[in-house]
Enzyme design. Structure first.
Site, PDB file in Angstrom:
ATOM      1  N   HIS A   1      47.671   0.645  37.525  1.00  0.00           N
ATOM      2  CA  HIS A   1      46.585   1.314  38.264  1.00  0.00           C
ATOM      3  C   HIS A   1      45.434   1.728  37.338  1.00  0.00           C
ATOM      4  O   HIS A   1      44.326   1.943  37.796  1.00  0.00           O
ATOM      5  CB  HIS A   1      47.102   2.491  39.096  1.00  0.00           C
ATOM      6  CG  HIS A   1      47.389   3.735  38.331  1.00  0.00           C
ATOM      7  ND1 HIS A   1      48.541   3.930  37.617  1.00  0.00           N
ATOM      8  CD2 HIS A   1      46.660   4.875  38.150  1.00  0.00           C
ATOM      9  CE1 HIS A   1      48.507   5.115  37.044  1.00  0.00           C
ATOM     10  NE2 HIS A   1      47.381   5.721  37.348  1.00  0.00           N
TER      11      HIS A   1
ATOM     12  N   ASP B   1      56.877   4.021  30.008  1.00  0.00           N
ATOM     13  CA  ASP B   1      56.148   4.562  31.149  1.00  0.00           C
ATOM     14  C   ASP B   1      54.636   4.409  31.007  1.00  0.00           C
ATOM     15  O   ASP B   1      53.945   4.122  31.980  1.00  0.00           O
ATOM     16  CB  ASP B   1      56.499   6.051  31.321  1.00  0.00           C
ATOM     17  CG  ASP B   1      55.876   6.655  32.567  1.00  0.00           C
ATOM     18  OD1 ASP B   1      55.930   6.009  33.616  1.00  0.00           O
ATOM     19  OD2 ASP B   1      55.323   7.780  32.482  1.00  0.00           O
TER      20      ASP B   1
ATOM     21  N   HIS C   1      49.596   1.166  30.477  1.00  0.00           N
ATOM     22  CA  HIS C   1      48.244   1.737  30.473  1.00  0.00           C
ATOM     23  C   HIS C   1      47.600   1.690  29.084  1.00  0.00           C
ATOM     24  O   HIS C   1      46.449   1.281  28.933  1.00  0.00           O
ATOM     25  CB  HIS C   1      48.258   3.185  30.965  1.00  0.00           C
ATOM     26  CG  HIS C   1      48.966   3.393  32.278  1.00  0.00           C
ATOM     27  ND1 HIS C   1      48.995   2.432  33.262  1.00  0.00           N
ATOM     28  CD2 HIS C   1      49.667   4.436  32.772  1.00  0.00           C
ATOM     29  CE1 HIS C   1      49.686   2.891  34.298  1.00  0.00           C
ATOM     30  NE2 HIS C   1      50.101   4.100  34.021  1.00  0.00           N
TER      31      HIS C   1
ATOM     32  N   LYS D   1      53.383  13.633  27.374  1.00  0.00           N
ATOM     33  CA  LYS D   1      53.398  14.606  28.472  1.00  0.00           C
ATOM     34  C   LYS D   1      53.417  16.006  27.889  1.00  0.00           C
ATOM     35  O   LYS D   1      53.791  16.198  26.729  1.00  0.00           O
ATOM     36  CB  LYS D   1      54.629  14.385  29.352  1.00  0.00           C
ATOM     37  CG  LYS D   1      54.578  13.056  30.107  1.00  0.00           C
ATOM     38  CD  LYS D   1      55.285  13.137  31.435  1.00  0.00           C
ATOM     39  CE  LYS D   1      55.257  11.817  32.179  1.00  0.00           C
ATOM     40  NZ  LYS D   1      54.056  11.654  33.017  1.00  0.00           N
TER      41      LYS D   1
HETATM   42  C1  BG6 Z   1      52.044   6.530  35.884  1.00  0.00           C
HETATM   43  C2  BG6 Z   1      53.180   7.111  35.099  1.00  0.00           C
HETATM   44  O1  BG6 Z   1      52.001   5.132  35.702  1.00  0.00           O
HETATM   45  O2  BG6 Z   1      50.824   7.075  35.414  1.00  0.00           O
HETATM   46  C3  BG6 Z   1      53.193   8.635  35.217  1.00  0.00           C
HETATM   47  O3  BG6 Z   1      54.407   6.607  35.597  1.00  0.00           O
HETATM   48  C4  BG6 Z   1      51.833   9.193  34.837  1.00  0.00           C
HETATM   49  O4  BG6 Z   1      54.204   9.182  34.375  1.00  0.00           O
HETATM   50  C5  BG6 Z   1      50.720   8.478  35.590  1.00  0.00           C
HETATM   51  O5  BG6 Z   1      51.837  10.579  35.148  1.00  0.00           O
HETATM   52  C6  BG6 Z   1      49.363   8.901  35.068  1.00  0.00           C
HETATM   53  O6  BG6 Z   1      48.369   8.363  35.877  1.00  0.00           O
HETATM   54  P1  BG6 Z   1      46.927   9.024  35.953  1.00  0.00           P
HETATM   55  O7  BG6 Z   1      46.160   8.094  36.822  1.00  0.00           O
HETATM   56  O8  BG6 Z   1      47.148  10.384  36.565  1.00  0.00           O
HETATM   57  O9  BG6 Z   1      46.435   9.115  34.555  1.00  0.00           O
END
Ligand code: BG6
Length: 484
Positions: free
Chosen positions: A182, A239, A244, A340
């Site tokens: 995402h 994760d 990302h 985190k």
């Molecule tokens: C997700 C992870 O892919 O991305 C989560 O599994 C994380 O652990 C999240 O909190 C963070 O997404 P964003 O868009 O809030 O930065």
């Protein structure tokens, strides 16, 4: 805007958390904005038996209200008429055959080409059975186009990602497959390519001659929340880093593609990921948060979170130093960090440029050194970028001080769309640019294979900090983690 097409969006895991928080609000917002055809139907598929469309619509209405929708007049008819539910029962062949019949029956209600999206919003262990179920029922081919969307994590290491790719490819061709990360749907992440390739002033500096280091931070202030079941087995590397962080790295470091076209962009991303020097234990520091304070709240340590093993060794923080062995980047360290319960929520890329070869001026900085120019790209929460440079401080003599040129999305544009809104429109429009190709996901896992095979020691850090102090040892003498 891309032309909307009516399609049936089948969400496997259709009453799950992702559907409630992200997918349904995004589908709704897209229909409301005209980015998706109001004849698009959503068929939520889950295990619950005896749930009628009406029951699902009540659930959906609550989910939309929770997401603050509709803010104004919304597509009422759509929520009343285009949301449906189908049980998958125990997931047997009969259940998938019933699903196939239900889709055909829904398509018969509104004339159209019979285009279908199958969105697997499922936990990783449920993915293979769903792919087999759909494929076995002949659902990988339909009357119109058929596309498969797969949520991350895609596998848990190289071998499982390869196996999952092979399974998906038994039924679906790669052009049908949309692996979601995402982050790629975030406007600021997409803007990385525009920043680099529409602004030659940056691109001419974007290399080993001018760049001293690149830092990528994905810091979250939240802890594991209620996801220990998944996170205990995943950890920060699986994760966040594998997907990302590595996607951000690929966009920052890739070569200029021949055209703004999905395969060409994927080719360049894969090429740069494959040029990364194999990681060794010396390049990595793991951490796990202990109790601490975030803002004005005391928060528990990871091992005291619900569902976490009291002696868990899962990393909630990882810092890595990478080297890209190609002509553009040889010798430039890339520092990556994800964690985190960090001091603040911040996703940022800092490109630090080289200092002047000879220093003519004194500086006002305590170090006595001139501050290097830096491009600070903030992906979230305060989306935009800053260019740090030196100016003469007014007054007698020539002393320097750092200042910033600043751009903020919030000041220049309306609120940014949610990443899922963008990605769902792209799936329906058939644009794979912002998705992860099979070889790309495998290249990312291959890069991390040494860490997964021999995980390094886990250092403790207090919640509300920037991770364990040991992470500082990854930096060369000129660098500092920013911000810290
Ligand atoms: C997700 C992870 O892919 O991305 C989560 O599994 C994380 O652990 C999240 O909190 C963070 O997404 P964003 O868009 O809030 O930065």
């Amino acid at each position: 805007m891309k032309a909307p097409e009516p399609a049936t969006v089948v969400v496997m895991g259709g009453t799950g958390d992702l559907m409630r928080r992200k997918l349904l609000p995004a589908l709704y917002a897209n229909v409301a904005a005209g980015a998706l055809d109001p004849n698009c139907r959503v068929l939520a598929v889950a295990r619950g038996r005896g749930v009628a469309d009406e029951g699902f619509r009540a659930w959906a209405a609550a989910a939309l209200a929770e997401a603050g929708l509709p803010p104004g007049p919304g597509p009422d008819a759509w929520t009343r008429e285009r949301l449906h539910y189908q049980t998958i029962g125990a997931g047997g062949a009969d259940d998938y055959a019933a699903l196939a019949r239900r889709i055909a029956a829904l398509e018969a209600l509104t004339p159209g080409p019979g285009d279908r999206v199958f969105y697997l919003a499922l936990p990783p262990q449920a993915l293979p059975a769903a792919v087999r179920g759909l494929g076995g029922a002949g659902l990988s081919r339909g009357p119109g186009w058929t596309r498969l969307v797969v949520e991350k994590p895609f596998g848990r290491d190289l071998a499982s990602a390869r196996a999952l790719n092979a399974l998906v490819h038994e039924y679906f061709e790669e052009p049908q497959v949309y692996r979601i990360d995402h982050y790629l749907g975030k406007e600021t992440v997409q803007n990385l390519l525009v920043l680099r390739f529409a602004n030659p002033i940056f691109e001419t500096l974007w290399n080993r001659d001018r760049v001293a280091s690149v830092q990528i931070t994905v810091a979250e202030d939240v802890g594991v929340e209620d996801r220990a079941d998944y996170y205990e087995d995943a950890g920060a590397v699986r994760d966040i880093v594998q997907n990302h962080v590595i996607q951000l790295l690929a966009l920052v470091a890739m070569e200029v593609p021949g055209a703004f076209e999905a395969d060409q962009i994927h080719n360049e991303k894969v090429k740069v990921l494959r040029a990364i020097r194999p990681l060794s234990a010396a390049d990595v520091v793991y951490g796990q948060y202990a109790a601490g304070r975030i803002g004005d709240r005391d928060v528990a340590g990871y091992r005291d979170e619900p569902g976490v093993a009291p002696a868990s060794r899962t990393e909630t923080f990882a810092a890595l130093r990478l080297g890209v062995q190609n002509w553009r980047w040889h010798g430039v360290p890339f520092y990556l960090r994800a964690g985190k319960r960090m001091a603040q929520r911040l996703t940022q890329i800092v490109v630090t440029f080289r200092r002047p070869p000879v220093m003519l001026f004194p500086s006002l900085h305590a170090s006595g050194k001139i501050q290097p120019n830096a491009l600070v790209i903030t992906i979230q929460p305060d989306e935009g970028f800053d260019l740090a440079f030196e100016v003469k401080a007014p007054g007698a003599g020539v002393a320097l001080q750092s200042q910033r040129l600043r751009f903020r999305y919030a000041e220049a544009f309306a609120p940014l769309p949610d990443a899922y809104e963008t990605l769902l429109v792209d799936v329906v429009a058939g644009d794979q640019t912002l998705f992860v190709r099979a070889d790309e996901v495998e290249a990312a896992w291959a890069l991390l294979a040494p860490l997964l095979a021999a995980p390094p020691a886990v250092h403790v850090y207090p919640a509300g900090s920037w991770g364990p102090p040991e992470a500082a040892r990854l930096l060369d003498s000129e660098a500092a983690w920013a911000p810290a």
